[in-house]
Design a protein around this motif. Structure first.
Motif, short mmCIF file in Angstrom:
data_model
loop_
_atom_site.label_atom_id
_atom_site.label_comp_id
_atom_site.label_asym_id
_atom_site.label_seq_id
_atom_site.Cartn_x
_atom_site.Cartn_y
_atom_site.Cartn_z
N ARG A 1 1.04 5.06 -5.54
CA ARG A 1 0.54 4.08 -4.58
C ARG A 1 -0.93 4.42 -4.36
O ARG A 1 -1.46 5.32 -5.02
CB ARG A 1 1.31 4.18 -3.26
CG ARG A 1 1.34 5.62 -2.73
CD ARG A 1 1.97 5.76 -1.37
NE ARG A 1 2.20 7.15 -1.01
CZ ARG A 1 1.30 7.98 -0.52
NH1 ARG A 1 0.05 7.56 -0.33
NH2 ARG A 1 1.60 9.23 -0.22
N PHE A 2 -1.59 3.76 -3.42
CA PHE A 2 -2.93 4.18 -3.03
C PHE A 2 -2.85 5.56 -2.37
O PHE A 2 -1.89 5.88 -1.67
CB PHE A 2 -3.54 3.21 -2.02
CG PHE A 2 -3.69 1.80 -2.52
CD1 PHE A 2 -4.05 1.54 -3.83
CD2 PHE A 2 -3.48 0.73 -1.67
CE1 PHE A 2 -4.18 0.24 -4.29
CE2 PHE A 2 -3.61 -0.58 -2.11
CZ PHE A 2 -3.96 -0.82 -3.43
N GLY A 3 -3.88 6.35 -2.57
CA GLY A 3 -4.01 7.59 -1.82
C GLY A 3 -4.88 7.35 -0.60
O GLY A 3 -5.75 6.48 -0.62
N ILE B 1 -8.31 5.76 -1.65
CA ILE B 1 -8.64 4.37 -1.97
C ILE B 1 -9.91 3.91 -1.27
O ILE B 1 -10.71 3.16 -1.84
CB ILE B 1 -7.45 3.42 -1.64
CG1 ILE B 1 -7.75 1.99 -2.08
CG2 ILE B 1 -7.10 3.47 -0.16
CD1 ILE B 1 -7.93 1.81 -3.56
N MET B 2 -10.17 4.41 -0.05
CA MET B 2 -11.39 4.03 0.65
C MET B 2 -12.63 4.67 0.01
O MET B 2 -13.69 4.06 -0.06
CB MET B 2 -11.30 4.41 2.12
CG MET B 2 -10.42 3.50 2.95
SD MET B 2 -8.66 3.81 2.71
CE MET B 2 -8.41 5.19 3.83
N ILE B 3 -12.48 5.91 -0.45
CA ILE B 3 -13.60 6.58 -1.11
C ILE B 3 -13.83 5.94 -2.48
O ILE B 3 -14.98 5.79 -2.92
CB ILE B 3 -13.35 8.09 -1.23
CG1 ILE B 3 -13.02 8.68 0.14
CG2 ILE B 3 -14.59 8.80 -1.79
CD1 ILE B 3 -12.57 10.13 0.10
N ASP C 1 0.80 -1.23 0.00
CA ASP C 1 0.00 0.00 0.00
C ASP C 1 0.83 1.28 0.00
O ASP C 1 0.27 2.37 0.10
CB ASP C 1 -1.00 0.00 1.17
CG ASP C 1 -0.37 0.27 2.54
OD1 ASP C 1 0.84 0.54 2.62
OD2 ASP C 1 -1.11 0.20 3.55
N TYR C 2 2.18 1.17 -0.13
CA TYR C 2 2.98 2.38 -0.01
C TYR C 2 4.19 2.33 -0.94
O TYR C 2 4.54 1.26 -1.47
CB TYR C 2 3.44 2.58 1.44
CG TYR C 2 3.36 4.03 1.88
CD1 TYR C 2 2.13 4.58 2.25
CD2 TYR C 2 4.48 4.84 1.92
CE1 TYR C 2 2.04 5.90 2.65
CE2 TYR C 2 4.40 6.17 2.31
CZ TYR C 2 3.17 6.68 2.68
OH TYR C 2 3.07 8.01 3.06
N THR C 3 4.82 3.48 -1.14
CA THR C 3 6.06 3.54 -1.90
C THR C 3 7.21 3.01 -1.05
O THR C 3 7.14 2.96 0.17
CB THR C 3 6.35 4.99 -2.33
OG1 THR C 3 6.09 5.87 -1.23
CG2 THR C 3 5.51 5.41 -3.49
N ASP D 1 -1.43 8.37 -9.32
CA ASP D 1 -2.18 9.62 -9.21
C ASP D 1 -1.23 10.77 -9.52
O ASP D 1 -0.07 10.75 -9.11
CB ASP D 1 -2.72 9.74 -7.77
CG ASP D 1 -3.37 11.08 -7.46
OD1 ASP D 1 -4.59 11.12 -7.31
OD2 ASP D 1 -2.64 12.09 -7.35
N ILE D 2 -1.72 11.77 -10.25
CA ILE D 2 -0.92 12.97 -10.47
C ILE D 2 -1.75 14.19 -10.09
O ILE D 2 -2.89 14.35 -10.53
CB ILE D 2 -0.40 13.05 -11.93
CG1 ILE D 2 0.60 14.21 -12.05
CG2 ILE D 2 -1.53 13.16 -12.94
CD1 ILE D 2 1.46 14.11 -13.29
#
Length: 431
Positions: free
Chosen positions: A282-284, A288-290, A70-72, A264-265
């Motif tokens: 990665r996920f934001g 990601i939950m929204i 879930d992360y960089t 995402d940019i």
């Protein structure tokens, strides 16, 4: 914990700070077997009682049907796992660098013939102050590397001569000294801040793409310190001029980099064009939950198909999705004494059962009670959906009233900017 189906997938979730507890919980409820690893020691209690926790994710590689990072920072591990035949959702060395090395990210934007705002990298405050004195203008201070995790250090100047940025740099010099690391000074432009995000299957981006508007300041009407995030509004779209002008141009490069995941940019757009600011490879969070609130298929199935490299249309809700964080002291700061005094092990009370819109964040479960844990004070994310932004907002804030968290606070204006922002975006031909 819900009993797994006989044909359940075994999913290993490797998390930096435990931010994807909600995703783990959702996949578990779908009947999958989920194991979660959290790297940061102060966050490792997050998720206890919700799902199985492991202390060393590498020991569970052979067990897993699917591994999600879930992360960089895990890009090299992701690449090696893919080479060994494992199904992986996560970064690559290239996408890690896109996010963590701001200068590299800007160089890549230029290489892909995308217009960027002028920015300059500095390794000490004296040189940055001298630069502003010689080139007076409105600027933004952007920490790089590990320091960029401290979102309150990002500073957006308002003075056309850069006087406010100079004062902040002087304050940082006194408080941080040489520990701050390198940072960017970027020219500020006015416009609408907007993010374009999409899932990449190893070959191409999946559609629809996600259009996101972040609310970063602590208080309504964009007052107070930058928190990283207090809430977000979004919608999905098949076509986007901003996507075509930015992420789409990276498709072949991403395919060569062995990337399967979410990119995402963040951009500033106005009547003069589209100006990319930075990547999130990665996920934001809470993005990601929204997004999950808008995706109409099981998340376990979704990620499994993505990791397999399948080409498919993402089945999503029409209209808008919004989400707001409910937080407690010391958020957005880290203060162990304050957290333990006001927030640690505080109970989250849900007055009436909610089948949708309730997303656990930094929580643990003890005898079916949700208790706040971790160290930063993000208790819950509450989401709402609707055919109009106003409907989605109403749905979300009605759900907020169904939750009791002692000493909590949240933004009351998530999505309010849409009325004005949408008019501008339409007039510029960007929607």
């Amino acid at each position: 914990m819900k009993k797994a189906k006989s044909n359940a997938r075994k999913i290993l979730l490797v998390s930096k700070y435990g931010e994807t507890l909600d995703i783990a919980n959702a996949m578990l409820k779908e009947g999958n077997i989920v194991k979660m690893f959290i790297e940061e020691k102060s966050c490792r209690e997050i998720g206890s009682g919700f799902c199985l926790k492991v202390s060393d994710w590498k020991k569970h590689i052979d067990w897993a049907d699917l591994i999600i990072f879930d992360y960089t920072g895990y890009g090299e591990a992701c690449e090696e796992l893919r080479k060994s035949g494992k199904l992986v959702v996560g970064g690559s060395r290239y996408t890690d660098r896109l996010e963590l090395d701001r200068n590299f990210g800007h160089e890549q934007l230029k290489k892909h013939k995308i217009k960027v705002l002028p920015s300059h990298e500095f390794y000490n405050f004296h040189d940055a102050i001298e630069f502003i004195e010689k080139n007076p203008d409105a600027y933004v201070i952007k920490p790089s590397g590990e320091t960029q995790e401290l979102k309150q250090l990002l500073f957006v100047g308002n003075d056309d001569e850069g006087a406010d940025v100079k004062r902040i740099l002087m304050a940082y010099e006194k408080s941080w000294g040489n520990k701050f690391g390198n940072f960017q000074i970027q020219k500020k432009v006015k416009g609408v801040e907007i993010s374009i995000a999409a899932f990449f299957n190893g070959t191409e981006f999946l559609h629809p793409v996600n259009i996101t508007f972040e609310h970063k300041k602590l208080f309504p009407k964009e007052l107070g310190v930058s928190t990283g995030e207090m809430g977000t509004s979004m919608f999905w779209t098949k076509d986007s001029p901003i996507f075509d002008a930015t992420l789409k141009k990276f498709e072949s490069t991403l395919a060569k980099s062995n990337f399967i995941g979410h990119l995402d940019i963040n951009c500033i757009v106005n009547g003069n064009g589209i100006f990319p600011l930075e990547f999130t490879s990665r996920f934001g969070f809470p993005q990601i939950m929204i997004q999950r609130a808008g995706i109409l298929e099981p998340m376990g199935d979704f990620f499994f198909k993505l990791a397999q490299g399948q080409k498919f249309k993402i089945n999503v809700k029409k209209g808008f999705q919004v989400g707001v964080f409910i937080v407690v002291p010391p958020f957005p700061y880290e203060d162990k004494k304050t957290f333990e005094l006001f927030s640690k092990d505080a109970v989250v009370i849900v007055k009436k059962e909610m089948k949708e819109g309730l997303h656990p964040m930094h929580l643990k479960k003890v005898e079916d009670e949700w208790l706040i844990t971790g160290d930063t004070g993000i208790a819950l994310l509450i989401t709402g959906t609707g055919l109009t932004m106003r409907d989605a907002q109403k749905n979300m804030y009605n759900r907020v009233q169904n939750v009791i968290v002692n000493n909590s606070y949240y933004r009351t204006d998530i999505g309010d900017r849409w009325h004005e922002d949408s008019d501008k975006l339409w007039s510029w031909g960007l929607l």
